[in-house]
Design an enzyme around this catalytic site. Structure first.
Site, PDB file in Angstrom:
ATOM      1  N   GLU A  91       0.821  -1.209   0.000  1.00 47.47           N
ATOM      2  CA  GLU A  91       0.000   0.000   0.000  1.00 47.47           C
ATOM      3  C   GLU A  91       0.859   1.264   0.000  1.00 47.47           C
ATOM      4  O   GLU A  91       1.982   1.271   0.514  1.00 47.47           O
ATOM      5  CB  GLU A  91      -0.894   0.010   1.244  1.00 47.47           C
ATOM      6  CG  GLU A  91      -1.990  -1.029   1.180  1.00 47.47           C
ATOM      7  CD  GLU A  91      -2.829  -1.078   2.439  1.00 47.47           C
ATOM      8  OE1 GLU A  91      -4.037  -0.852   2.349  1.00 47.47           O
ATOM      9  OE2 GLU A  91      -2.268  -1.327   3.509  1.00 47.47           O
ATOM     10  N   CYS A 108       3.385   8.547   0.917  1.00 43.34           N
ATOM     11  CA  CYS A 108       3.980   7.672   1.925  1.00 43.34           C
ATOM     12  C   CYS A 108       4.126   6.302   1.268  1.00 43.34           C
ATOM     13  O   CYS A 108       3.135   5.693   0.862  1.00 43.34           O
ATOM     14  CB  CYS A 108       3.033   7.623   3.127  1.00 43.34           C
ATOM     15  SG  CYS A 108       3.536   6.435   4.370  1.00 43.34           S
ATOM     16  N   CYS A 115       6.580  -6.759   7.180  1.00 40.78           N
ATOM     17  CA  CYS A 115       7.708  -6.185   7.924  1.00 40.78           C
ATOM     18  C   CYS A 115       8.192  -7.193   8.963  1.00 40.78           C
ATOM     19  O   CYS A 115       7.383  -7.857   9.603  1.00 40.78           O
ATOM     20  CB  CYS A 115       7.274  -4.895   8.617  1.00 40.78           C
ATOM     21  SG  CYS A 115       8.630  -4.102   9.515  1.00 40.78           S
ATOM     22  N   CYS A 119       6.627  -4.789  15.637  1.00 43.71           N
ATOM     23  CA  CYS A 119       6.162  -3.782  16.612  1.00 43.71           C
ATOM     24  C   CYS A 119       4.699  -4.065  16.989  1.00 43.71           C
ATOM     25  O   CYS A 119       3.873  -4.343  16.118  1.00 43.71           O
ATOM     26  CB  CYS A 119       6.290  -2.373  16.043  1.00 43.71           C
ATOM     27  SG  CYS A 119       7.970  -1.976  15.565  1.00 43.71           S
ATOM     28  N   CYS A 122       1.540  -2.033  15.426  1.00 47.12           N
ATOM     29  CA  CYS A 122       1.509  -1.815  13.971  1.00 47.12           C
ATOM     30  C   CYS A 122       0.857  -2.985  13.218  1.00 47.12           C
ATOM     31  O   CYS A 122       1.216  -4.150  13.424  1.00 47.12           O
ATOM     32  CB  CYS A 122       2.954  -1.613  13.497  1.00 47.12           C
ATOM     33  SG  CYS A 122       3.100  -1.454  11.723  1.00 47.12           S
ATOM     34  N   SER A 194      12.355   6.660   7.430  1.00 48.61           N
ATOM     35  CA  SER A 194      12.039   6.405   8.842  1.00 48.61           C
ATOM     36  C   SER A 194      12.451   4.993   9.213  1.00 48.61           C
ATOM     37  O   SER A 194      12.152   4.034   8.499  1.00 48.61           O
ATOM     38  CB  SER A 194      10.530   6.585   9.032  1.00 48.61           C
ATOM     39  OG  SER A 194      10.149   6.171  10.319  1.00 48.61           O
ATOM     40  N   SER A 217      12.194   6.008  14.974  1.00 50.16           N
ATOM     41  CA  SER A 217      10.997   5.746  15.779  1.00 50.16           C
ATOM     42  C   SER A 217      11.420   5.285  17.165  1.00 50.16           C
ATOM     43  O   SER A 217      11.931   4.183  17.331  1.00 50.16           O
ATOM     44  CB  SER A 217      10.156   4.662  15.105  1.00 50.16           C
ATOM     45  OG  SER A 217       9.810   5.092  13.807  1.00 50.16           O
ATOM     46  N   LEU A 218      11.213   6.141  18.137  1.00 46.09           N
ATOM     47  CA  LEU A 218      11.640   5.833  19.507  1.00 46.09           C
ATOM     48  C   LEU A 218      10.481   5.206  20.291  1.00 46.09           C
ATOM     49  O   LEU A 218      10.555   4.080  20.748  1.00 46.09           O
ATOM     50  CB  LEU A 218      12.140   7.121  20.180  1.00 46.09           C
ATOM     51  CG  LEU A 218      12.515   7.027  21.648  1.00 46.09           C
ATOM     52  CD1 LEU A 218      13.628   6.023  21.885  1.00 46.09           C
ATOM     53  CD2 LEU A 218      12.922   8.404  22.188  1.00 46.09           C
ATOM     54  N   ASN A 292      -2.587   5.458  16.785  1.00 43.46           N
ATOM     55  CA  ASN A 292      -3.756   5.144  15.967  1.00 43.46           C
ATOM     56  C   ASN A 292      -4.339   3.809  16.401  1.00 43.46           C
ATOM     57  O   ASN A 292      -3.592   2.891  16.734  1.00 43.46           O
ATOM     58  CB  ASN A 292      -3.367   5.091  14.483  1.00 43.46           C
ATOM     59  CG  ASN A 292      -3.039   6.469  13.941  1.00 43.46           C
ATOM     60  OD1 ASN A 292      -3.788   7.418  14.152  1.00 43.46           O
ATOM     61  ND2 ASN A 292      -1.896   6.592  13.272  1.00 43.46           N
ATOM     62  N   CYS A 334      -0.621   6.083  10.118  1.00 47.74           N
ATOM     63  CA  CYS A 334       0.587   5.360  10.532  1.00 47.74           C
ATOM     64  C   CYS A 334       0.231   4.075  11.256  1.00 47.74           C
ATOM     65  O   CYS A 334      -0.597   4.073  12.164  1.00 47.74           O
ATOM     66  CB  CYS A 334       1.390   6.216  11.509  1.00 47.74           C
ATOM     67  SG  CYS A 334       2.240   7.562  10.741  1.00 47.74           S
TER      68      CYS A 334
HETATM   69  N1  SAH Z   1       9.249   0.891   9.702  1.00 43.85           N
HETATM   70  C1  SAH Z   1       9.561   2.266   9.795  1.00 43.85           C
HETATM   71  C2  SAH Z   1       8.681   3.123   8.905  1.00 43.85           C
HETATM   72  C3  SAH Z   1       7.239   2.720   8.792  1.00 43.85           C
HETATM   73  S1  SAH Z   1       6.274   2.948  10.252  1.00 43.85           S
HETATM   74  C4  SAH Z   1       9.488   2.731  11.237  1.00 43.85           C
HETATM   75  O1  SAH Z   1       8.961   1.992  12.080  1.00 43.85           O
HETATM   76  O2  SAH Z   1       9.988   3.804  11.519  1.00 43.85           O
HETATM   77  C5  SAH Z   1       6.083   4.713  10.264  1.00 43.85           C
HETATM   78  C6  SAH Z   1       5.770   5.306  11.615  1.00 43.85           C
HETATM   79  O3  SAH Z   1       4.476   4.867  12.061  1.00 43.85           O
HETATM   80  C7  SAH Z   1       6.745   4.893  12.722  1.00 43.85           C
HETATM   81  O4  SAH Z   1       7.232   6.032  13.398  1.00 43.85           O
HETATM   82  C8  SAH Z   1       5.901   4.049  13.656  1.00 43.85           C
HETATM   83  O5  SAH Z   1       6.364   4.130  14.983  1.00 43.85           O
HETATM   84  C9  SAH Z   1       4.532   4.669  13.452  1.00 43.85           C
HETATM   85  N2  SAH Z   1       3.402   3.815  13.857  1.00 43.85           N
HETATM   86  C10 SAH Z   1       3.280   2.485  13.724  1.00 43.85           C
HETATM   87  N3  SAH Z   1       2.107   2.055  14.237  1.00 43.85           N
HETATM   88  C11 SAH Z   1       1.462   3.154  14.718  1.00 43.85           C
HETATM   89  C12 SAH Z   1       0.196   3.372  15.342  1.00 43.85           C
HETATM   90  N4  SAH Z   1      -0.648   2.378  15.615  1.00 43.85           N
HETATM   91  N5  SAH Z   1      -0.135   4.643  15.678  1.00 43.85           N
HETATM   92  C13 SAH Z   1       0.700   5.685  15.402  1.00 43.85           C
HETATM   93  N6  SAH Z   1       1.895   5.527  14.792  1.00 43.85           N
HETATM   94  C14 SAH Z   1       2.281   4.278  14.460  1.00 43.85           C
HETATM   95 FE1  SF4 Z   2       7.681  -2.428  10.795  1.00 36.66          FE
HETATM   96 FE2  SF4 Z   2       7.661   0.205  11.258  1.00 36.66          FE
HETATM   97 FE3  SF4 Z   2       5.437  -1.289  11.628  1.00 36.66          FE
HETATM   98 FE4  SF4 Z   2       7.504  -1.535  13.300  1.00 36.66          FE
HETATM   99  S1  SF4 Z   2       6.255   0.300  12.981  1.00 36.66           S
HETATM  100  S2  SF4 Z   2       6.358  -3.223  12.375  1.00 36.66           S
HETATM  101  S3  SF4 Z   2       9.226  -1.280  11.923  1.00 36.66           S
HETATM  102  S4  SF4 Z   2       6.469  -0.911   9.699  1.00 36.66           S
END
Ligand code: SAH
Ligand code: SF4
Length: 347
Positions: A91, A108, A115, A119, A122, A194, A217-218, A292, A334
């Site tokens: 996507e 984006c 992935c 996480c 996500c 990112s 992403s911290l 989110n 995100c």
């Molecule tokens: N894999 C990379 C880039 C894709 S994710 C990464 O993790 O940085 C892009 C951003 O979306 C990241 O900063 C991640 O922390 C954030 N993200 C993932 N799931 C989310 C959610 N449920 N709500 C808000 N941000 C989220």
């Molecule tokens: Fe992958 Fe980024 Fe989602 Fe973490 S937040 S699972 S690194 S896409």
């Protein structure tokens, strides 16, 4: 057959030279592919019929097929689903308005099918890791979204599906092609990569003196909490990344973005203090993303808690921006990309 969009300028120059063609033809080719965004070699009208036929025999122009398209009624954000040649789904999201007034049109894009990082917050993580996208598959997302919307984006974020630094070579190759004068000609400052924090890749990126915006992403300030939400913390503790940044990330460079998902349980005054301490010697901009919703049970942040957190950060002089959640009604925000088909008909 190979994807022509997987090739850099120099690689295509080699191919063209072997075919007895001149260098300016490669520039013309790039112009057709990325600037004019054509869908067939036959549209390359300043090429001879013979050259067009030879290109068509050797290369596939577009590696992705648009499968679906969904428009947010909330904010005009659009989400696109693409099928790859091996029937995988990825996507991309087009943001007409990213919550700022800077006239940014952002795409984006995804860097992987699924992935591997796992996480907890996500949706993409739930797919697991299927494979890396090739440079051409990364670039073709931009070509399709431009064509389907009729708009030329001026901003790119590698924040779709996948961990870009787990696919370092292809992502950087695609970014370089986006940046070429005769590619999309998007400036380095308008391309953001990112990462969840793959330490060796971050070090490589810095050592290679790459100038694209880097976002890390911290999402938690305590290692014992971060590891619960982001398994990558176990292998590459953020503390080590912070040390590396302190040593190697020059403050003179573009400011580093630290992404921080605000949940109900990570935005206390103590969290703000730990953030300040963590980046005492690195110039950062904190990008706050309200969590989110998705298939997770993590607590959403309350308005009052967010307000208090912002006040603490302000007192500590940490530059902050809040990422407005865009496309939530189409699961385009995100962490909401799951690569599933939206409807029965295709777009
Ligand atoms: N894999 C990379 C880039 C894709 S994710 C990464 O993790 O940085 C892009 C951003 O979306 C990241 O900063 C991640 O922390 C954030 N993200 C993932 N799931 C989310 C959610 N449920 N709500 C808000 N941000 C989220
Ligand atoms: Fe992958 Fe980024 Fe989602 Fe973490 S937040 S699972 S690194 S896409």
């Amino acid at each position: 057959m190979e994807f022509i969009k997987d090739y850099s300028f120099n690689e295509l120059l080699e191919v063209f030279t072997a075919m007895g063609e001149k260098e300016y033809r490669v520039r013309q080719l790039f112009n057709w592919i990325y600037e004019k965004n054509v869908t067939s070699f036959d549209e390359m009208t300043n090429f001879s019929k013979d050259l067009r036929a030879r290109l068509g025999e050797k290369f596939i122009l577009s590696p992705l097929t648009p499968e679906d398209r969904l428009l947010s009624e909330l904010d005009g954000t659009e989400k696109f689903l693409f099928r790859t040649h091996d029937d995988q789904f990825i996507e991309s999201v087009f943001l007409r308005n990213d919550g700022t007034d800077e006239g940014r049109l952002t795409i984006c894009i995804s860097s992987q099918v699924g992935c591997p990082m796992g996480c907890r917050f996500c949706e993409t993580a739930k797919i697991g890791f299927i494979r890396n996208l090739s440079p051409g598959e990364i670039l073709d997302q931009v070509c399709h979204v431009r064509r389907l919307t009729g708009l030329k984006n001026n901003n790119i974020v590698f924040m779709g599906m996948g961990e870009p630094f787990h696919n370092y070579d292809n992502v950087l190759k695609a970014a370089d092609i986006m940046n070429y004068t005769f590619g999309f000609h998007i400036s380095v400052r308008k391309i953001t990569i990112s990462t969840s924090g793959i330490l060796p890749a971050i070090e490589r990126y810095i050592d290679e003196k790459r100038l694209y915006n880097l976002a890390l992403s911290l999402n938690d300030t305590l290692p014992e909490k971060r590891v619960v939400h982001m398994p990558v913390e176990k292998k590459y503790p953020f503390e080590k990344i912070a040390k590396l940044l302190e040593k190697k990330f020059p403050a003179s460079r573009n400011r580093l973005t630290i992404e921080y998902i605000m949940r109900g349980d990570n935005i206390s005054a103590d969290d703000a203090h730990r953030l300040k301490k963590m980046f005492k010697h690195v110039s950062i901009k904190l990008n706050l993303i309200p969590l989110n919703p998705g298939n997770h049970t993590l607590p959403l942040p309350g308005e009052k808690e967010i307000e208090n957190f912002l006040k603490e950060l302000e007192i500590m002089n940490i530059p902050v921006s809040i990422r407005k959640s865009m496309g939530q009604d189409i699961s385009g925000a995100c962490g909401q990309l799951s690569g599933k088909k939206y409807r029965d008909e295709s777009c």
